[in-house]
Design a protein around this motif. Structure first.
Motif, short mmCIF file in Angstrom:
data_model
loop_
_atom_site.label_atom_id
_atom_site.label_comp_id
_atom_site.label_asym_id
_atom_site.label_seq_id
_atom_site.Cartn_x
_atom_site.Cartn_y
_atom_site.Cartn_z
N PHE A 190 -82.84 0.33 56.81
CA PHE A 190 -82.21 0.43 55.49
C PHE A 190 -83.23 0.92 54.48
O PHE A 190 -84.45 0.91 54.72
CB PHE A 190 -81.65 -0.93 55.05
N ASP A 191 -82.73 1.39 53.33
CA ASP A 191 -83.61 1.69 52.21
C ASP A 191 -83.11 0.93 50.99
O ASP A 191 -82.16 0.15 51.07
CB ASP A 191 -83.75 3.19 51.96
N LEU A 192 -83.79 1.13 49.86
CA LEU A 192 -83.53 0.31 48.68
C LEU A 192 -82.73 1.04 47.61
O LEU A 192 -82.68 0.59 46.46
CB LEU A 192 -84.86 -0.17 48.09
N ASP A 193 -82.06 2.15 47.99
CA ASP A 193 -81.25 2.87 47.03
C ASP A 193 -80.16 1.98 46.45
O ASP A 193 -79.63 1.09 47.14
CB ASP A 193 -80.60 4.10 47.68
N ASP A 194 -79.80 2.24 45.18
CA ASP A 194 -78.69 1.52 44.56
C ASP A 194 -77.40 1.83 45.30
O ASP A 194 -77.16 2.96 45.73
CB ASP A 194 -78.53 1.92 43.10
N VAL A 195 -76.58 0.81 45.47
CA VAL A 195 -75.30 0.94 46.17
C VAL A 195 -74.19 0.51 45.22
O VAL A 195 -74.19 -0.62 44.72
CB VAL A 195 -75.28 0.06 47.44
N ALA A 196 -73.26 1.41 44.96
CA ALA A 196 -72.12 1.11 44.09
C ALA A 196 -70.99 0.50 44.91
O ALA A 196 -70.94 0.63 46.13
CB ALA A 196 -71.64 2.39 43.41
N GLN A 197 -70.05 -0.16 44.22
CA GLN A 197 -68.91 -0.74 44.93
C GLN A 197 -68.13 0.33 45.70
O GLN A 197 -67.67 0.08 46.82
CB GLN A 197 -67.98 -1.46 43.95
N ASP A 198 -68.02 1.54 45.13
CA ASP A 198 -67.30 2.60 45.84
C ASP A 198 -68.04 3.05 47.09
O ASP A 198 -67.42 3.49 48.06
CB ASP A 198 -67.06 3.80 44.91
N ASP A 199 -69.37 2.94 47.10
CA ASP A 199 -70.12 3.23 48.33
C ASP A 199 -69.73 2.24 49.43
O ASP A 199 -69.53 2.61 50.59
CB ASP A 199 -71.63 3.14 48.09
N LEU A 200 -69.61 0.97 49.05
CA LEU A 200 -69.19 -0.05 50.01
C LEU A 200 -67.76 0.19 50.46
O LEU A 200 -67.43 0.02 51.65
CB LEU A 200 -69.32 -1.44 49.38
N GLU A 201 -66.89 0.58 49.52
CA GLU A 201 -65.51 0.85 49.88
C GLU A 201 -65.42 2.00 50.89
O GLU A 201 -64.64 1.94 51.85
CB GLU A 201 -64.69 1.20 48.63
N MET A 202 -66.22 3.04 50.69
CA MET A 202 -66.21 4.17 51.62
C MET A 202 -66.69 3.74 53.01
O MET A 202 -66.08 4.08 54.03
CB MET A 202 -67.08 5.30 51.08
N SER A 203 -67.78 2.98 53.06
CA SER A 203 -68.31 2.53 54.35
C SER A 203 -67.32 1.59 55.04
O SER A 203 -67.13 1.66 56.26
CB SER A 203 -69.65 1.83 54.15
N ASN A 204 -66.72 0.71 54.27
CA ASN A 204 -65.73 -0.21 54.82
C ASN A 204 -64.54 0.55 55.38
O ASN A 204 -64.03 0.24 56.47
CB ASN A 204 -65.27 -1.20 53.75
N HIS A 205 -64.07 1.56 54.67
CA HIS A 205 -62.93 2.35 55.14
C HIS A 205 -63.26 3.05 56.45
O HIS A 205 -62.47 3.03 57.40
CB HIS A 205 -62.52 3.38 54.08
N TRP A 206 -64.43 3.69 56.52
CA TRP A 206 -64.84 4.38 57.75
C TRP A 206 -64.92 3.38 58.90
O TRP A 206 -64.41 3.62 60.00
CB TRP A 206 -66.19 5.06 57.54
N THR A 207 -65.58 2.25 58.65
CA THR A 207 -65.81 1.26 59.70
C THR A 207 -64.49 0.69 60.24
O THR A 207 -64.36 0.43 61.44
CB THR A 207 -66.69 0.13 59.17
N SER A 208 -63.53 0.51 59.36
CA SER A 208 -62.28 -0.14 59.76
C SER A 208 -61.20 0.82 60.25
O SER A 208 -60.17 0.36 60.75
CB SER A 208 -61.72 -0.97 58.59
N THR A 209 -61.43 2.13 60.13
CA THR A 209 -60.39 3.09 60.51
C THR A 209 -60.84 4.16 61.48
O THR A 209 -60.00 4.81 62.11
CB THR A 209 -59.81 3.80 59.27
N ARG A 210 -62.13 4.40 61.63
CA ARG A 210 -62.62 5.47 62.48
C ARG A 210 -62.22 5.24 63.94
O ARG A 210 -62.59 4.22 64.53
CB ARG A 210 -64.14 5.56 62.36
N PRO A 211 -61.49 6.14 64.58
CA PRO A 211 -61.10 5.94 65.98
C PRO A 211 -62.32 5.90 66.90
O PRO A 211 -63.31 6.60 66.68
CB PRO A 211 -60.22 7.16 66.28
N GLY A 212 -62.23 5.08 67.92
CA GLY A 212 -63.24 5.06 68.96
C GLY A 212 -64.48 4.26 68.66
O GLY A 212 -65.45 4.31 69.45
N THR A 213 -64.52 3.51 67.56
CA THR A 213 -65.71 2.73 67.24
C THR A 213 -65.55 1.28 67.72
O THR A 213 -64.47 0.86 68.16
CB THR A 213 -65.98 2.71 65.73
#
Length: 280
Positions: A190-213
Motif C-alpha cells: 500500500f501507499d499513503l495517498d489520500d483516499v476519497a469515499q468515491d475511491d472506496l466505492e469504486m473499489s468496492n463495486h469492482w470487488t463485488s461485481t467483477r466476474p471470475g474473482t
C-alpha cells in the motif's frame, strides 16, 4: 456511530485507553466477534459501504462483511473514541505468484496515536493483521504464533507500493492461501495517498461485481480465534489452533447457518443459507 452498541457487539464493557494497547484490544475484539464474509454477493443483496448501512448490517443485524464494510465500521468506532484515522487502499498479494500486480481491492486504516502513525486493519480476511507502527522493520507477534512486519519498499505511487506487510507463521492460521512453509510471505502492499469515499466505492463495486474473482465465485468467511483462525471456503470448513488444523465439509444449509453463528459471529438464517449457490 452508537459506540455502546458497537462495544456490546464486540464484547467490550468499556472504552479502552486511546493508546496502542487500546487500539490492539479493540481490533482483536472486533475480529473475534464480527466475522469476515462476502455472502451478500452470492445472495444478490449488494454491498453498501456508507456508515449507516454498515452499522445496520454488522451491528444491528449481526451479520459480517468484508474489508470495505469492516473497516468503515472500525473507522467510525475509532473516530468516536477520539482517534483520528483515514482509509488507505492496498493490493493483496497473499497466495499470488511473484510479479503479479493485482488491483487495489483492500482497504485499511492509518491511525494517529499521539502524533505517531499506525496501521490498523479489522477487515483482512486472509489472516489476522495486528496494528503496527508505520516504521520500516516494525515487527510484532500474534497469539496464533505468527510474526508480522512492515517494510518500506517502492516509491510512493509505484505499483509495488510504498509499504509492504509480510507475515511468517503457520499456514493453518490463514484462510488457506498461506504457503505451507513458515517463512516471510507478502500479505499486501500500500501507499499513503489520500483516499476519497468515491475511491472506496469504486473499489468496492469492482470487488463485488467483477466476474471470475474470489468474491464473485466463492462463498467465504473467516474469523480470528483465541490462538488461531477459522475459515469457510464454499462448504470447506478449516479451523486451526496452536499450529494444528482440522478440515471438514459442511453437508447442509442448516449446519452452515449454525456454524456461522456459533463460530464466526455471523447471523444468517437457514433459509438464506439454503439460497447460497453451494446449496442450490
Amino acid at each position: 456511530m452508537d459506540i455502546d452498541r458497537y462495544f456490546a457487539r464486540i464484547g467490550l464493557s468499556e472504552m479502552p485507553a486511546r493508546s496502542s494497547d487500546g487500539l490492539g484490544a479493540v481490533q482483536m475484539a472486533h475480529r473475534q466477534s464480527i466475522g469476515f464474509e462476502n455472502l451478500a454477493i452470492p445472495l444478490g443483496q449488494g454491498i453498501r459501504i456508507d456508515s449507516a448501512s454498515v452499522f445496520e448490517k454488522l451491528v444491528t443485524r449481526g451479520r459480517g462483511g468484508y474489508c470495505f464494510e469492516q473497516n468503515r465500521l472500525y473507522a467510525d468506532a475509532l473516530s468516536a473514541m477520539g482517534l483520528v484515522n483515514r482509509p488507505l487502499l492496498a493490493r493483496v498479494l497473499l497466495g499470488l505468484g511473484e510479479g503479479v500486480v493485482p488491483p487495489r481491492t483492500h482497504t485499511l486504516l492509518l491511525v494517529n496515536l499521539d502524533g505517531e502513525a499506525w496501521i490498523a486493519d479489522a477487515g483482512f480476511g486472509g489472516s489476522y493483521v495486528p496494528p503496527l507502527p508505520l516504521e520500516d522493520g516494525a515487527q510484532v507477534q500474534t497469539g496464533d504464533g505468527a510474526w508480522h512486519r512492515l517494510l518500506r519498499g517502492g516509491e510512493r505511487g509505484s505499483l509495488g507500493g510504498e509499504w509492504r506487510l509480510e507475515r511468517a507463521g503457520p499456514a493453518g492460521a490463514t484462510d488457506g492461501r498461506g504457503a505451507p512453509h513458515g517463512d516471510w510471505q507478502p500479505q499486501y502492499v500500500f501507499d499513503l495517498d489520500d483516499v476519497a469515499q468515491d475511491d472506496l466505492e469504486m473499489s468496492n463495486h469492482w470487488t463485488s461485481t467483477r466476474p471470475g474473482t474470489r468474491f464473485t465465485t466463492l462463498c467465504v468467511a473467516s474469523v480470528v480465534l483465541e490462538g488461531g483462525f477459522a475459515s469457510l471456503s464454499d462448504r470447506q470448513f478449516t479451523i486451526g489452533r496452536h499450529g494444528k488444523s482440522e478440515v471438514r465439509q459442511i453437508e447442509t444449509a442448516a449446519e452452515y447457518a449454525r456454524l456461522l453463528g456459533e463460530t464466526f459471529g455471523i447471523a444468517l438464517s437457514e433459509e438464506d443459507a439454503a439460497k447460497l449457490p453451494i446449496f442450490a
